[in-house]
Scaffold this motif. Structure first.
Motif, mmCIF file in Angstrom:
data_model
loop_
_atom_site.group_PDB
_atom_site.id
_atom_site.type_symbol
_atom_site.label_atom_id
_atom_site.label_comp_id
_atom_site.label_asym_id
_atom_site.label_seq_id
_atom_site.Cartn_x
_atom_site.Cartn_y
_atom_site.Cartn_z
ATOM 1 N N ASN A 143 0.838 -1.204 0.000
ATOM 2 C CA ASN A 143 0.000 0.000 0.000
ATOM 3 C C ASN A 143 0.868 1.247 0.000
ATOM 4 O O ASN A 143 0.620 2.209 -0.736
ATOM 5 N N ASP A 144 1.885 1.245 0.861
ATOM 6 C CA ASP A 144 2.795 2.392 0.947
ATOM 7 C C ASP A 144 3.540 2.594 -0.381
ATOM 8 O O ASP A 144 3.751 3.730 -0.816
ATOM 9 N N GLN A 145 3.934 1.492 -0.994
ATOM 10 C CA GLN A 145 4.654 1.592 -2.266
ATOM 11 C C GLN A 145 3.763 2.167 -3.365
ATOM 12 O O GLN A 145 4.190 3.026 -4.149
ATOM 13 N N ILE A 146 2.514 1.726 -3.426
ATOM 14 C CA ILE A 146 1.576 2.245 -4.418
ATOM 15 C C ILE A 146 1.286 3.714 -4.166
ATOM 16 O O ILE A 146 1.232 4.524 -5.091
ATOM 17 N N THR A 147 1.121 4.063 -2.894
ATOM 18 C CA THR A 147 0.891 5.467 -2.536
ATOM 19 C C THR A 147 2.050 6.332 -3.009
ATOM 20 O O THR A 147 1.846 7.413 -3.589
ATOM 21 N N PHE A 148 3.262 5.870 -2.768
ATOM 22 C CA PHE A 148 4.441 6.624 -3.191
ATOM 23 C C PHE A 148 4.479 6.782 -4.709
ATOM 24 O O PHE A 148 4.731 7.874 -5.227
ATOM 25 N N LEU A 149 4.237 5.705 -5.446
ATOM 26 C CA LEU A 149 4.304 5.758 -6.902
ATOM 27 C C LEU A 149 3.244 6.692 -7.475
ATOM 28 O O LEU A 149 3.512 7.478 -8.395
ATOM 29 N N LYS A 150 2.027 6.643 -6.941
ATOM 30 C CA LYS A 150 0.974 7.544 -7.402
ATOM 31 C C LYS A 150 1.356 8.996 -7.136
ATOM 32 O O LYS A 150 1.155 9.879 -7.975
ATOM 33 N N LEU A 151 1.911 9.217 -5.959
ATOM 34 C CA LEU A 151 2.321 10.572 -5.599
ATOM 35 C C LEU A 151 3.419 11.071 -6.535
ATOM 36 O O LEU A 151 3.370 12.208 -7.030
ATOM 37 N N LEU A 152 4.401 10.217 -6.806
ATOM 38 C CA LEU A 152 5.496 10.595 -7.694
ATOM 39 C C LEU A 152 4.966 10.899 -9.096
ATOM 40 O O LEU A 152 5.415 11.840 -9.757
ATOM 41 N N LEU A 153 3.998 10.115 -9.554
ATOM 42 C CA LEU A 153 3.393 10.351 -10.865
ATOM 43 C C LEU A 153 2.717 11.712 -10.926
ATOM 44 O O LEU A 153 2.916 12.481 -11.868
ATOM 45 N N TRP A 154 1.915 12.040 -9.904
ATOM 46 C CA TRP A 154 1.198 13.320 -9.920
ATOM 47 C C TRP A 154 2.164 14.493 -9.850
ATOM 48 O O TRP A 154 2.027 15.474 -10.598
ATOM 49 N N LEU A 155 3.133 14.410 -8.955
ATOM 50 C CA LEU A 155 4.052 15.531 -8.788
ATOM 51 C C LEU A 155 4.922 15.717 -10.024
ATOM 52 O O LEU A 155 5.169 16.834 -10.465
ATOM 53 N N GLN A 156 5.382 14.601 -10.595
ATOM 54 C CA GLN A 156 6.220 14.710 -11.785
ATOM 55 C C GLN A 156 5.403 15.153 -12.996
ATOM 56 O O GLN A 156 5.879 15.878 -13.851
ATOM 57 N N ARG A 157 4.156 14.744 -13.042
ATOM 58 C CA ARG A 157 3.286 15.137 -14.146
ATOM 59 C C ARG A 157 3.109 16.647 -14.192
ATOM 60 O O ARG A 157 3.018 17.247 -15.261
ATOM 61 N N ALA A 158 3.058 17.262 -13.014
ATOM 62 C CA ALA A 158 2.829 18.699 -12.962
ATOM 63 C C ALA A 158 4.081 19.515 -13.204
ATOM 64 O O ALA A 158 4.003 20.721 -13.422
ATOM 65 N N ASN A 159 5.234 18.855 -13.162
ATOM 66 C CA ASN A 159 6.486 19.608 -13.239
ATOM 67 C C ASN A 159 6.953 19.719 -14.679
ATOM 68 O O ASN A 159 7.232 18.716 -15.322
ATOM 69 N N PRO A 160 7.071 20.942 -15.219
ATOM 70 C CA PRO A 160 7.417 21.104 -16.629
ATOM 71 C C PRO A 160 8.831 20.671 -16.980
ATOM 72 O O PRO A 160 9.121 20.371 -18.118
ATOM 73 N N ARG A 161 9.716 20.656 -15.999
ATOM 74 C CA ARG A 161 11.111 20.310 -16.295
ATOM 75 C C ARG A 161 11.488 18.941 -15.730
ATOM 76 O O ARG A 161 12.644 18.569 -15.725
ATOM 77 N N LYS A 216 12.424 -0.060 2.457
ATOM 78 C CA LYS A 216 11.208 -0.838 2.242
ATOM 79 C C LYS A 216 10.336 -0.293 1.110
ATOM 80 O O LYS A 216 9.515 -1.041 0.554
ATOM 81 N N ILE A 217 10.484 0.969 0.794
ATOM 82 C CA ILE A 217 9.694 1.540 -0.301
ATOM 83 C C ILE A 217 10.543 1.609 -1.571
ATOM 84 O O ILE A 217 10.303 0.883 -2.531
ATOM 85 N N ILE A 218 11.590 2.445 -1.544
ATOM 86 C CA ILE A 218 12.419 2.604 -2.746
ATOM 87 C C ILE A 218 13.167 1.313 -3.074
ATOM 88 O O ILE A 218 13.099 0.801 -4.197
#
Length: 377
Positions: A252-270, A299-301
């Protein structure tokens, strides 16, 4: 150069019942300075008719839907187009967005990428007295992050809405879009509002929307972007998320992290790295017992990498690799850790073999067979 006039609707609150479910930025786009002058003159007549001595303001009309329709019917006859970013806060993954700083950073990144990717030459005018200061923060963000190598030209001006009737129109349109999408503002008139402004909309981007590799390819502005690397990196993440967690807390923690990374990276133009601190703020927001960085890294990365998920890291944080530069960063990270560790093991092994006249090998245990073969070669 296109000329834009922008204003926002909503705020960073996640109290949806009282503060609204959406955050919206609307930009009125005009072709050139000559058209600005024409639009100002025409809009002034509408202002005098419907607002007398006051400004054109959405909140002055509020729930008087019949009045709003009459004003819209006159505004849409004018020569301008609408660019809007509509963010549904209910679907923003990561409780850390409730922090004003995190929310503004996300929306700043998102608006910057969407606006200046669509209009590489733009003079943008915003109200200097934003109710929640979003546009003031956005200007600081643009001044800090704008790169001339990516976009041809940009001018950013702060002006008082009382002296810019087109910013007043942006306020009215942003508020109207709020009455279309926001759950606290929706009514039986929402569809009619949308039908009225639809012919004027050039771009209306809703976020979040379902993530696909194609979308990342389409929205990439990083000059080093490599679709092949992005394809394998994102697809492995999507596959992992799709499989689900089976109720296991760690996954669950791993999926949460990956979703978060996707959203944050998606919003970042660079496509910059997301700092460990920012990630931890999001992940720990609703946890009874905060996750520490050692657990996060191992345990996550670490565990995700063991499963074939490619995550680049640097002193600046983590990101999904989208270029050979990112993969090089991943390789350098491994090189800094793996080779020194192998060398230490090899030195210890040789020392023990030497003192025991080769009778004792610390890697003789079968569980070390792969490591032993690697060092022997």
């Amino acid at each position: 150069m296109r000329i834009g006039f922008a204003d926002e609707f909503g705020n960073n609150s996640f109290e949806f019942e009282t503060q609204g479910s959406h955050f919206i930025v609307a930009c009125i786009l005009v072709k050139d300075a000559e058209q600005v002058s024409v639009l100002e003159n025409q809009a002034e007549n509408i202002r005098k008719k419907h607002f007398q001595t006051g400004e054109i303001k959405s909140n002055k009309v509020a729930t008087n839907h019949t009045r709003r329709i009459k004003i819209l019917q006159e505004l849409i006859e004018l020569e301008f187009s609408i660019f809007a970013v509509v963010i549904d806060k209910r679907d923003l993954f990561g409780q850390g967005f409730k922090y004003k700083k995190s929310f503004y950073k996300f929306t700043n990144n998102l608006l910057y990428k969407e606006l200046f990717r669509t209009f590489p030459e733009l003079e943008l005018n915003v109200d200097e007295h934003g109710t929640n200061n979003f546009m003031l923060e956005f200007r600081k963000y643009v001044e800090k992050n704008h790169q001339r190598t990516l976009f041809s030209g940009i001018e950013f001006n702060q002006i008082n809405s009382s002296s810019s009737i087109i910013i007043q129109i942006a306020d009215f349109i942003a508020g109207t879009i709020g009455y279309i999408f926001d759950e606290s503002k929706e009514s039986e008139y929402s569809q009619e509002f949308y039908n009225l402004i639809k012919p004027k909309i050039s771009v209306l981007n809703n976020f979040p929307r379902k993530l696909t590799v194609a979308e990342f390819n389409e929205s990439a502005v990083d000059q080093t972007y490599d679709s092949r690397i992005a394809e394998v990196s994102f697809q492995r993440i999507f596959d992992f998320i799709e499989k689900g967690s089976n109720g296991e807390t760690q996954i669950n923690d791993q999926i949460t992290f990956l979703k978060l990374l996707l959203w944050l990276q998606r919003a970042n133009p660079r496509s910059s790295y997301v700092s460990t601190g920012e990630i931890m703020r999001h992940l720990n927001y609703t946890r009874d017992k905060p996750m520490n960085e050692e657990f996060f890294r191992s345990k996550i990365i670490g565990n995700l990498r063991d499963k074939g998920i490619i995550i680049s890291s640097s002193p600046k944080g983590y990101k999904i690799p989208t270029s050979s530069r990112d993969i090089d960063s991943f390789g350098r990270h491994g090189n800094r850790i793996i080779l020194p560790m192998l060398n230490r093991i090899n030195e210890a092994r040789n020392a023990i073999k030497l003192i025991s006249l080769n009778e004792l090998d610390i890697l003789e245990n079968p569980i070390y067979s792969d490591l032993k073969n690697l060092l022997d070669k």
